[in-house]
Each structure stands twice: as structure tokens, then as C-alpha cells.
Design a protein around this motif. Structure first.
Motif, short mmCIF file in Angstrom:
data_model
loop_
_atom_site.label_atom_id
_atom_site.label_comp_id
_atom_site.label_asym_id
_atom_site.label_seq_id
_atom_site.Cartn_x
_atom_site.Cartn_y
_atom_site.Cartn_z
N LYS A 169 -31.10 45.45 -22.38
CA LYS A 169 -31.65 46.40 -21.42
C LYS A 169 -30.74 47.62 -21.39
CE LYS A 169 -31.14 45.47 -17.09
NZ LYS A 169 -31.24 44.90 -15.75
N ILE A 170 -31.34 48.79 -21.46
CA ILE A 170 -30.57 50.03 -21.39
C ILE A 170 -30.06 50.18 -19.96
CG2 ILE A 170 -30.67 52.55 -21.53
CD1 ILE A 170 -32.72 52.21 -23.81
N THR A 171 -28.75 50.32 -19.82
CA THR A 171 -28.15 50.42 -18.49
C THR A 171 -27.68 51.83 -18.16
OG1 THR A 171 -26.01 49.77 -19.37
CG2 THR A 171 -27.41 48.02 -18.46
N HIS A 172 -27.43 52.63 -19.18
CA HIS A 172 -26.99 54.02 -18.96
C HIS A 172 -27.48 54.86 -20.12
CE1 HIS A 172 -24.49 57.39 -17.66
NE2 HIS A 172 -24.24 57.57 -18.95
N ASP A 202 -22.38 61.98 -24.88
CA ASP A 202 -23.74 61.53 -24.57
C ASP A 202 -23.93 60.16 -25.21
OD1 ASP A 202 -26.39 61.41 -23.80
OD2 ASP A 202 -27.09 62.86 -25.29
N ILE A 203 -24.17 59.13 -24.38
CA ILE A 203 -24.27 57.75 -24.89
C ILE A 203 -25.51 57.04 -24.37
CG2 ILE A 203 -21.74 57.49 -25.07
CD1 ILE A 203 -22.02 55.65 -22.52
N VAL A 204 -25.81 55.93 -25.01
CA VAL A 204 -26.76 54.96 -24.49
C VAL A 204 -26.01 53.64 -24.43
CG1 VAL A 204 -27.78 54.52 -26.77
CG2 VAL A 204 -29.04 53.87 -24.72
N SER A 205 -26.01 53.01 -23.25
CA SER A 205 -25.35 51.72 -23.06
C SER A 205 -26.40 50.63 -22.92
CB SER A 205 -24.47 51.73 -21.81
OG SER A 205 -23.42 52.64 -21.96
N THR A 206 -26.12 49.49 -23.53
CA THR A 206 -27.06 48.37 -23.53
C THR A 206 -26.36 47.10 -23.08
OG1 THR A 206 -28.28 49.37 -25.35
CG2 THR A 206 -28.66 47.04 -24.97
N GLN A 207 -27.01 46.36 -22.20
CA GLN A 207 -26.53 45.05 -21.78
C GLN A 207 -27.34 44.01 -22.54
OE1 GLN A 207 -24.08 43.91 -19.47
NE2 GLN A 207 -24.59 42.05 -20.56
N PRO A 208 -26.70 43.20 -23.41
CA PRO A 208 -27.44 42.14 -24.12
C PRO A 208 -28.07 41.16 -23.14
CG PRO A 208 -25.30 42.50 -25.12
CD PRO A 208 -25.31 43.27 -23.81
N LEU A 209 -29.26 40.68 -23.49
CA LEU A 209 -29.98 39.75 -22.62
C LEU A 209 -30.29 38.44 -23.34
CD1 LEU A 209 -32.51 42.21 -20.95
CD2 LEU A 209 -30.41 41.28 -19.98
N ASP A 210 -29.36 37.95 -24.09
CA ASP A 210 -29.52 36.68 -24.80
C ASP A 210 -29.29 35.56 -23.81
OD1 ASP A 210 -29.01 34.31 -26.22
OD2 ASP A 210 -28.36 35.43 -27.97
N GLU A 211 -30.28 34.68 -23.61
CA GLU A 211 -30.18 33.63 -22.60
C GLU A 211 -29.00 32.69 -22.83
OE1 GLU A 211 -33.73 31.51 -21.69
OE2 GLU A 211 -34.90 33.34 -21.52
N ASP A 212 -28.62 32.47 -24.09
CA ASP A 212 -27.50 31.57 -24.36
C ASP A 212 -26.21 32.10 -23.74
OD1 ASP A 212 -29.15 29.94 -25.81
OD2 ASP A 212 -28.58 30.79 -27.74
N PHE A 213 -26.09 33.41 -23.63
CA PHE A 213 -24.86 33.99 -23.13
C PHE A 213 -25.01 34.63 -21.75
CE2 PHE A 213 -24.44 34.11 -27.74
CZ PHE A 213 -23.25 33.43 -27.89
N ASN A 214 -26.21 35.10 -21.43
CA ASN A 214 -26.40 35.87 -20.22
C ASN A 214 -27.31 35.23 -19.21
OD1 ASN A 214 -24.84 38.21 -20.94
ND2 ASN A 214 -26.37 38.51 -22.52
N GLY A 215 -27.70 34.01 -19.41
CA GLY A 215 -28.59 33.34 -18.47
C GLY A 215 -27.91 33.12 -17.13
N ASP A 216 -28.67 32.62 -16.20
CA ASP A 216 -28.14 32.38 -14.86
C ASP A 216 -27.49 31.00 -14.72
OD1 ASP A 216 -28.97 34.83 -13.96
OD2 ASP A 216 -30.96 34.09 -13.39
N PHE A 274 -22.47 47.29 -24.46
CA PHE A 274 -21.96 48.12 -25.55
C PHE A 274 -22.66 49.47 -25.53
CE2 PHE A 274 -25.48 45.72 -27.31
CZ PHE A 274 -26.17 46.65 -28.07
N SER A 275 -21.98 50.47 -26.05
CA SER A 275 -22.50 51.84 -26.04
C SER A 275 -22.44 52.44 -27.43
CB SER A 275 -21.66 52.72 -25.11
OG SER A 275 -21.67 52.20 -23.80
N VAL A 276 -23.40 53.32 -27.69
CA VAL A 276 -23.40 54.09 -28.93
C VAL A 276 -23.63 55.56 -28.56
CG1 VAL A 276 -24.20 52.23 -30.43
CG2 VAL A 276 -25.87 53.71 -29.35
N ILE A 277 -23.11 56.44 -29.38
CA ILE A 277 -23.32 57.86 -29.17
C ILE A 277 -24.79 58.18 -29.45
CG2 ILE A 277 -22.77 60.17 -30.05
CD1 ILE A 277 -19.92 59.15 -30.51
#
Length: 137
Positions: free
Chosen positions: A52-55, A67-81, A91-94
Motif C-alpha cells: 500500500k502506498i503510504t507517502h 520526491d518519493i513514493v513509499s510503500t508498506q508491504p502487505l504480505d500476510e506472512d509478515f504483516n498479518g495481525d 521502502f521508498s523509491v525516487i
């Protein structure tokens, strides 16, 4: 869903990289197809990150406006509840080239396909990270 980048549709991208690998790791292509060829596309195993784009926009980094785009990975194995979730770092990329697409917006879902080429045979300073497709929803 909008495909904002698809490397397969731009075959000329690989020429310079193939030449660089041939000059530094000439034996690499004895067992591996030329990057960008149909045989290479058939042989690669792409990594997929759903996030999901966060910034989206400017930040100050080391005193410089970037000027960047930041993304939060949403892989359930790592980011689940669940109790065993470990979380993946954002992570961010220019923002340049396809990352300037108007389909990108904060909270938009993104899928990034990529492959890492290891011409030395190992993941090291000679490895090449290549984004192969980016889709924004």
C-alpha cells in the motif's frame, strides 16, 4: 487495476545490461539466456510484493528535497495481525519514470514484480535488481 510499468514491452532495456555482464562475467551466459529474450522471460522466477502506498511526494533527506513514493508491504506472512507477524519495513523509491504515473495515490494498492540477477553466482555488489511490472489499484 492499472499496469503503470511492464518491462516486457520494452525489449531494448536489456542491451546495455547484457553487454556489461558479458564484459565482467563472460561465463554467465553459458548457462543463462540473454536478459530480455523470450527464453529469459520463460526462465525467470519473479518476486512479487503486494503493498500500500503510504507517502507520495516530497521529503527532506540529508538537507535535500526528494520526491518519493513509499510503500508498506502487505504480505500476510509478515504483516498479518497474528501473533507470529514480524512486519516488513516500509521502502521508498525516487519518483521518476513510471513512478510519476497519476494512478499512484496515497493508500492505493500496488503490486511490484521484480527479479534479481546474480552474474557472479551470488547475491553481492554485482547483483542487479530489476522491476519487471508494477500495477496500481
Amino acid at each position: 487495476m492499472e499496469v503503470i510499468f511492464e518491462l516486457k514491452k520494452a525489449p531494448e532495456w536489456a542491451n546495455e545490461i547484457n553487454d556489461e555482464i558479458k564484459s565482467s562475467f563472460s561465463s554467465y551466459f553459458e548457462t543463462t539466456p540473454l536478459l530480455g529474450s523470450d527464453a529469459w522471460w520463460d526462465a525467470i522466477n519473479e518476486d512479487v510484493i503486494n503493498g500500500k502506498i503510504t507517502h507520495l511526494g516530497n521529503i527532506v533527506e540529508e538537507g535535500e528535497l526528494v520526491d518519493i513514493v513509499s510503500t508498506q508491504p502487505l504480505d500476510e506472512d509478515f504483516n498479518g495481525d497474528g501473533a507470529h507477524s514480524t512486519g516488513q519495513p516500509e521502502f521508498s523509491v525516487i519518483r521518476e519514470d513510471f513512478w510519476l504515473n497519476e494512478a499512484e495515490k496515497p493508500k492505493a494498492l500496488v503490486q511490484i514484480k521484480s527479479v534479481t540477477i546474480c552474474p557472479s553466482g551470488e547475491l553481492d555488489e554485482h547483483s542487479i535488481y530489476i522491476e519487471t511490472e508494477v500495477i496500481v489499484n
